[in-house]
Design a protein around this motif. Structure first.
Motif, PDB file in Angstrom:
ATOM      1  N   ILE A 131       0.846  -1.200   0.000  1.00  0.00           N
ATOM      2  CA  ILE A 131       0.000   0.000   0.000  1.00  0.00           C
ATOM      3  C   ILE A 131       0.879   1.246   0.000  1.00  0.00           C
ATOM      4  CG2 ILE A 131      -1.941  -1.072   1.219  1.00  0.00           C
ATOM      5  CD1 ILE A 131      -0.846   0.494   3.767  1.00  0.00           C
ATOM      6  N   LYS A 132       0.234   2.396  -0.288  1.00  0.00           N
ATOM      7  CA  LYS A 132       0.958   3.662  -0.191  1.00  0.00           C
ATOM      8  C   LYS A 132       1.066   4.047   1.286  1.00  0.00           C
ATOM      9  CE  LYS A 132       0.568   8.537  -1.425  1.00  0.00           C
ATOM     10  NZ  LYS A 132       0.228   9.044  -0.075  1.00  0.00           N
ATOM     11  N   VAL A 133       2.303   4.379   1.687  1.00  0.00           N
ATOM     12  CA  VAL A 133       2.545   4.781   3.076  1.00  0.00           C
ATOM     13  C   VAL A 133       2.863   6.270   3.102  1.00  0.00           C
ATOM     14  CG1 VAL A 133       4.047   4.451   5.068  1.00  0.00           C
ATOM     15  CG2 VAL A 133       3.384   2.485   3.674  1.00  0.00           C
ATOM     16  N   ASP A 134       2.284   6.994   4.067  1.00  0.00           N
ATOM     17  CA  ASP A 134       2.508   8.442   4.121  1.00  0.00           C
ATOM     18  C   ASP A 134       3.735   8.813   4.938  1.00  0.00           C
ATOM     19  OD1 ASP A 134       0.008   9.239   2.694  1.00  0.00           O
ATOM     20  OD2 ASP A 134      -0.872   8.121   4.360  1.00  0.00           O
ATOM     21  N   LEU A 135       3.901   8.171   6.100  1.00  0.00           N
ATOM     22  CA  LEU A 135       5.030   8.481   6.961  1.00  0.00           C
ATOM     23  C   LEU A 135       5.638   7.173   7.456  1.00  0.00           C
ATOM     24  CD1 LEU A 135       3.230  11.133   9.228  1.00  0.00           C
ATOM     25  CD2 LEU A 135       4.797  11.656   7.340  1.00  0.00           C
ATOM     26  N   ALA A 136       6.967   7.118   7.532  1.00  0.00           N
ATOM     27  CA  ALA A 136       7.606   5.917   8.065  1.00  0.00           C
ATOM     28  C   ALA A 136       8.576   6.314   9.159  1.00  0.00           C
ATOM     29  CB  ALA A 136       8.333   5.158   6.958  1.00  0.00           C
ATOM     30  N   LEU A 137       8.481   5.612  10.288  1.00  0.00           N
ATOM     31  CA  LEU A 137       9.355   5.903  11.436  1.00  0.00           C
ATOM     32  C   LEU A 137      10.236   4.686  11.695  1.00  0.00           C
ATOM     33  CD1 LEU A 137      10.207   7.657  13.822  1.00  0.00           C
ATOM     34  CD2 LEU A 137       8.224   6.809  15.090  1.00  0.00           C
ATOM     35  N   PRO A 138      11.541   4.781  11.384  1.00  0.00           N
ATOM     36  CA  PRO A 138      12.413   3.621  11.575  1.00  0.00           C
ATOM     37  C   PRO A 138      12.708   3.357  13.048  1.00  0.00           C
ATOM     38  CG  PRO A 138      13.529   5.385  10.340  1.00  0.00           C
ATOM     39  CD  PRO A 138      12.263   5.949  10.903  1.00  0.00           C
ATOM     40  N   GLY A 139      13.246   2.163  13.300  1.00  0.00           N
ATOM     41  CA  GLY A 139      13.616   1.801  14.660  1.00  0.00           C
ATOM     42  C   GLY A 139      13.040   0.463  15.058  1.00  0.00           C
ATOM     43  N   CYS A 140      13.731  -0.218  15.952  1.00  0.00           N
ATOM     44  CA  CYS A 140      13.266  -1.529  16.384  1.00  0.00           C
ATOM     45  C   CYS A 140      13.423  -1.631  17.891  1.00  0.00           C
ATOM     46  CB  CYS A 140      14.042  -2.636  15.677  1.00  0.00           C
ATOM     47  SG  CYS A 140      13.378  -4.289  16.014  1.00  0.00           S
ATOM     48  N   GLY A 157      -0.289  19.235  12.362  1.00  0.00           N
ATOM     49  CA  GLY A 157      -0.092  19.499  10.939  1.00  0.00           C
ATOM     50  C   GLY A 157       1.260  20.139  10.645  1.00  0.00           C
ATOM     51  N   ASP A 158       2.278  19.791  11.458  1.00  0.00           N
ATOM     52  CA  ASP A 158       3.617  20.357  11.276  1.00  0.00           C
ATOM     53  C   ASP A 158       4.350  19.588  10.173  1.00  0.00           C
ATOM     54  OD1 ASP A 158       6.202  21.276  11.430  1.00  0.00           O
ATOM     55  OD2 ASP A 158       6.395  21.031  13.606  1.00  0.00           O
ATOM     56  N   MET A 159       4.063  19.955   8.933  1.00  0.00           N
ATOM     57  CA  MET A 159       4.598  19.197   7.798  1.00  0.00           C
ATOM     58  C   MET A 159       6.109  19.345   7.662  1.00  0.00           C
ATOM     59  SD  MET A 159       2.004  17.662   7.086  1.00  0.00           S
ATOM     60  CE  MET A 159       2.670  16.612   5.798  1.00  0.00           C
ATOM     61  N   GLU A 160       6.629  20.473   8.143  1.00  0.00           N
ATOM     62  CA  GLU A 160       8.075  20.672   8.047  1.00  0.00           C
ATOM     63  C   GLU A 160       8.797  19.620   8.884  1.00  0.00           C
ATOM     64  OE1 GLU A 160       9.645  24.302   9.679  1.00  0.00           O
ATOM     65  OE2 GLU A 160      11.524  24.104   8.587  1.00  0.00           O
ATOM     66  N   TYR A 161       8.304  19.403  10.102  1.00  0.00           N
ATOM     67  CA  TYR A 161       8.930  18.400  10.965  1.00  0.00           C
ATOM     68  C   TYR A 161       8.765  16.992  10.380  1.00  0.00           C
ATOM     69  CZ  TYR A 161      10.193  15.583  14.978  1.00  0.00           C
ATOM     70  OH  TYR A 161      10.811  14.654  15.783  1.00  0.00           O
ATOM     71  N   LEU A 162       7.600  16.751   9.758  1.00  0.00           N
ATOM     72  CA  LEU A 162       7.292  15.401   9.283  1.00  0.00           C
ATOM     73  C   LEU A 162       7.987  15.043   7.968  1.00  0.00           C
ATOM     74  CD1 LEU A 162       3.481  15.244  10.077  1.00  0.00           C
ATOM     75  CD2 LEU A 162       5.340  14.134  11.322  1.00  0.00           C
ATOM     76  N   GLU A 163       8.504  16.057   7.281  1.00  0.00           N
ATOM     77  CA  GLU A 163       9.073  15.852   5.948  1.00  0.00           C
ATOM     78  C   GLU A 163      10.059  14.662   5.877  1.00  0.00           C
ATOM     79  OE1 GLU A 163       8.420  16.777   2.955  1.00  0.00           O
ATOM     80  OE2 GLU A 163      10.270  15.865   2.178  1.00  0.00           O
ATOM     81  N   PRO A 164      11.018  14.536   6.821  1.00  0.00           N
ATOM     82  CA  PRO A 164      11.927  13.383   6.734  1.00  0.00           C
ATOM     83  C   PRO A 164      11.198  12.036   6.796  1.00  0.00           C
ATOM     84  CG  PRO A 164      12.817  15.011   8.254  1.00  0.00           C
ATOM     85  CD  PRO A 164      11.427  15.464   7.893  1.00  0.00           C
ATOM     86  N   PHE A 165      10.119  11.972   7.578  1.00  0.00           N
ATOM     87  CA  PHE A 165       9.385  10.704   7.687  1.00  0.00           C
ATOM     88  C   PHE A 165       8.619  10.404   6.404  1.00  0.00           C
ATOM     89  CE2 PHE A 165       9.568  12.432  12.095  1.00  0.00           C
ATOM     90  CZ  PHE A 165      10.505  11.531  12.583  1.00  0.00           C
ATOM     91  N   ALA A 166       8.146  11.483   5.759  1.00  0.00           N
ATOM     92  CA  ALA A 166       7.469  11.291   4.469  1.00  0.00           C
ATOM     93  C   ALA A 166       8.482  10.773   3.451  1.00  0.00           C
ATOM     94  CB  ALA A 166       6.863  12.608   3.995  1.00  0.00           C
ATOM     95  N   GLU A 167       9.699  11.282   3.558  1.00  0.00           N
ATOM     96  CA  GLU A 167      10.725  10.852   2.607  1.00  0.00           C
ATOM     97  C   GLU A 167      11.139   9.394   2.847  1.00  0.00           C
ATOM     98  OE1 GLU A 167      14.127  13.515   1.235  1.00  0.00           O
ATOM     99  OE2 GLU A 167      15.042  12.037   2.560  1.00  0.00           O
ATOM    100  N   ILE A 168      11.294   9.027   4.113  1.00  0.00           N
ATOM    101  CA  ILE A 168      11.659   7.642   4.415  1.00  0.00           C
ATOM    102  C   ILE A 168      10.563   6.695   3.914  1.00  0.00           C
ATOM    103  CG2 ILE A 168      12.150   5.989   6.277  1.00  0.00           C
ATOM    104  CD1 ILE A 168      13.346   8.400   7.843  1.00  0.00           C
ATOM    105  N   ALA A 169       9.294   7.151   4.009  1.00  0.00           N
ATOM    106  CA  ALA A 169       8.196   6.322   3.498  1.00  0.00           C
ATOM    107  C   ALA A 169       8.379   6.052   2.007  1.00  0.00           C
ATOM    108  CB  ALA A 169       6.856   7.012   3.745  1.00  0.00           C
ATOM    109  N   LYS A 170       8.937   7.041   1.298  1.00  0.00           N
ATOM    110  CA  LYS A 170       9.116   6.882  -0.151  1.00  0.00           C
ATOM    111  C   LYS A 170      10.348   6.061  -0.490  1.00  0.00           C
ATOM    112  CE  LYS A 170       6.890  11.070  -1.918  1.00  0.00           C
ATOM    113  NZ  LYS A 170       7.104  12.136  -0.909  1.00  0.00           N
TER     114      LYS A 170
END
Lengths: 242, 282
Positions: A131-140, A157-170
């Motif tokens: 599926i399409k994922v919007d945000l991904a948070l790594p770690g185990c 709705g702080d998209m600036e902070y979330l940007e790296p997670f959106a990128e990791i999702a991609k």
């Protein structure tokens, strides 16, 4: 109220434990959201259908989820799992791959079937393969603080902070200790700070002569080393310290 | 181009403790801050670049003033200080950690505080982030080549190294002082330093370095409220002797000149790498 769901795929519940490990901050979050689905924490509507040869137990993933926190990877050989992940996407505005298994396969990358009682359950994939994922948070698991930060930013709705997670999702589905080799050392970017070694949760990284040495036999492909490296991504907002 | 990043005040200072000054690179600011922190319980552990055999550097979690003193002095090689940060809060169970680093390491610390993905219960335990000025760094083998091949002093015999007045200086335990032209050291620089545009550790609570102040003194940028409160306490406790930066020679102009030199040179390298399609941090 923002409707949050915790969806448990092929995971170990460690990501959810990490969320609860935030103590009073969890209560703050729970005060601001409605937890509409979390099998571990809340009763769900269960439908039991008895037929001649089997008993069907169904729990329905609710509709109109705002944020779905998905933990675990998808077993492509398990039709229930496939139904669940597709339903999650259909019913959710934002899908978050919470933790290594959901984001990059993690330890389930090494699954290869052949074990009872389902020897055919051999293929496990990060949810982003299905599926399409919007945000991904790594770690185990991802640290409790990072889960709180992500949820808080999503609520605000702080998209600036979330940007790296959106990128990791991609781009982060193939995460591995090799990321530090390919993307940092090989690109003449590694200055030897040692963040990757500290971030690694299985101590697969040792600093040798000021550079990370990756013991790939230990690596569980959680994506932390590459994600934490300041020489890959250093978001502009980090310049603001006060 | 902003040469220094954000800061509240700049001062020139040195430690008042003679023991610290004897071992310190310049004014002994990092050692004094750490020792004061440990003794006043503002810190319960600190991360240092420890001096190892053969004048190598290795990160260490120090919990006593003796350990801090042993690590005093600049080693011009990589000490991955951030690599032991999680150990400091786990194995050493520290609640108030002081950490020192070069500008790039301070950047790494700011990133892991803001995005603590693999750093459970760590960011809240960082009590003080100290930065040191840095123009560039060398690999250990690079530093060894400079010291042994160019200066002619064995690594085991090195007492102190220093970069200043256009030269790489090596002081031996037996009193010899040798210098190497910086031109001869360039090939041993860590190439990843060439995309760094931070000279004065702009993201630290307090940053310090030799440039701008007289010999035996350090220049200090006080950047955050936390850093300001900490320095004020040190001054009140009498562990720091301070001067107005405007009253010392060569003063802030030289820091600005070197900082802009680094920024401009490395900005060019960044542009070049981008043109080649090579990645740079973003």
């Amino acid at each position: 109220m923002v409707r949050i769901a915790h969806i448990h795929m092929s995971g170990c519940t460690g990501c959810l434990i990490s969320l609860t490990d935030t103590y009073e901050k969890l209560l703050d979050i729970l005060g601001a959201v409605e937890l509409v689905y979390a099998l571990t924490l809340a009763d769900e509507k269960t439908e039991i259908t008895e037929t001649d040869d089997k008993i069907l137990i169904e729990r329905k993933i609710p509709e109109n989820i705002d944020i779905a926190l998905v933990e675990g990877s998808v077993c492509l050989d398990d039709h229930h799992a496939m139904d669940d992940i597709l339903t999650t996407r259909k019913n959710s505005k934002i899908v978050v791959a919470l933790g290594a298994c959901a984001a990059s396969g993690g330890v389930t990358r090494f699954a290869r079937g052949g074990q009872m009682s389902q020897p055919s359950h051999a293929s496990f994939a990060p949810i982003g393969d299905v599926i399409k994922v919007d945000l991904a948070l790594p770690g185990c698991p991802p640290s409790p603080e990072s889960i709180v930060n992500l949820i808080t930013a999503a609520l605000e709705g702080d998209m600036e902070y979330l940007e790296p997670f959106a990128e990791i999702a991609k781009i982060g589905k193939d995460a591995c200790g090799c990321d530090v080799i390919k993307d940092v050392i090989n690109k003449s970017l590694c200055m030897g700070c040692g963040t990757c070694a500290a971030a690694c949760q299985v101590r697969a990284i040792e600093m040798v002569e000021g550079k990370p040495n990756i013991n790939s036999e230990f690596c569980i492909k959680c994506g932390l080393c590459g994600a934490q490296c300041p020489r890959v991504r250093f978001p502009e907002l980090l310049q603001k310290i006060e | 181009m902003n040469p220094f990043g954000n800061y509240k005040t700049v001062i020139s200072a040195r430690a008042t403790d003679k023991e610290i000054l004897k071992k310190a690179q310049d004014g002994g600011i990092v050692s004094a801050a750490y020792i004061y922190g440990l003794e006043s319980k503002l810190l319960d552990g600190v991360i240092v670049a420890n001096t190892e055999d053969g004048f190598n550097a290795a990160p260490k979690v120090a919990t006593t003033p003796e350990e801090v003193l042993n690590a005093a002095g600049t080693k011009y090689t990589v000490s991955p200080n951030v690599s032991v940060l999680k150990d400091a809060v786990r194995e050493y169970a520290l609640e108030k950690v002081g950490i020192v680093g070069t500008p790039c390491q301070v950047q790494a610390i700011r990133k892991l505080i803001k995005y603590p993905m693999g750093f459970r219960h760590t960011d809240s335990k960082i009590a003080l982030v100290m930065g040191i000025f840095c123009m560039e760094n060398f690999s250990y083998e690079g530093m060894k080549a400079i010291v042994e091949e160019y200066a002619g002093i064995r690594m085991d015999d090195v007492l102190k190294t220093d970069i200043g007045k256009g030269k790489f200086w090596v002081y031996s335990k037996y009193g010899d002082v040798k210098s190497v032209k910086l031109k001869d050291t360039h090939m041993y620089e860590q190439k990843s330093c060439h995309i760094c545009t931070d000279y004065t550790a702009e993201l630290a609570d307090i940053s310090t370095g030799s440039v701008g102040s007289p010999d035996g003194w350090s220049t200090i940028f006080i950047r955050t409220e936390k850093g300001e409160a900490y320095i004020n306490k040190m001054v009140e406790a009498g562990v720091l002797e301070t001067k107005n930066i405007d009253d010392v020679k060569p003063g802030l102009d030289l820091v600005q000149k070197l900082s802009l030199q680094k920024k401009e040179k490395n900005e060019k390298e960044i542009v070049q790498r981008r043109e080649l399609g090579l990645p740079v941090p973003y």
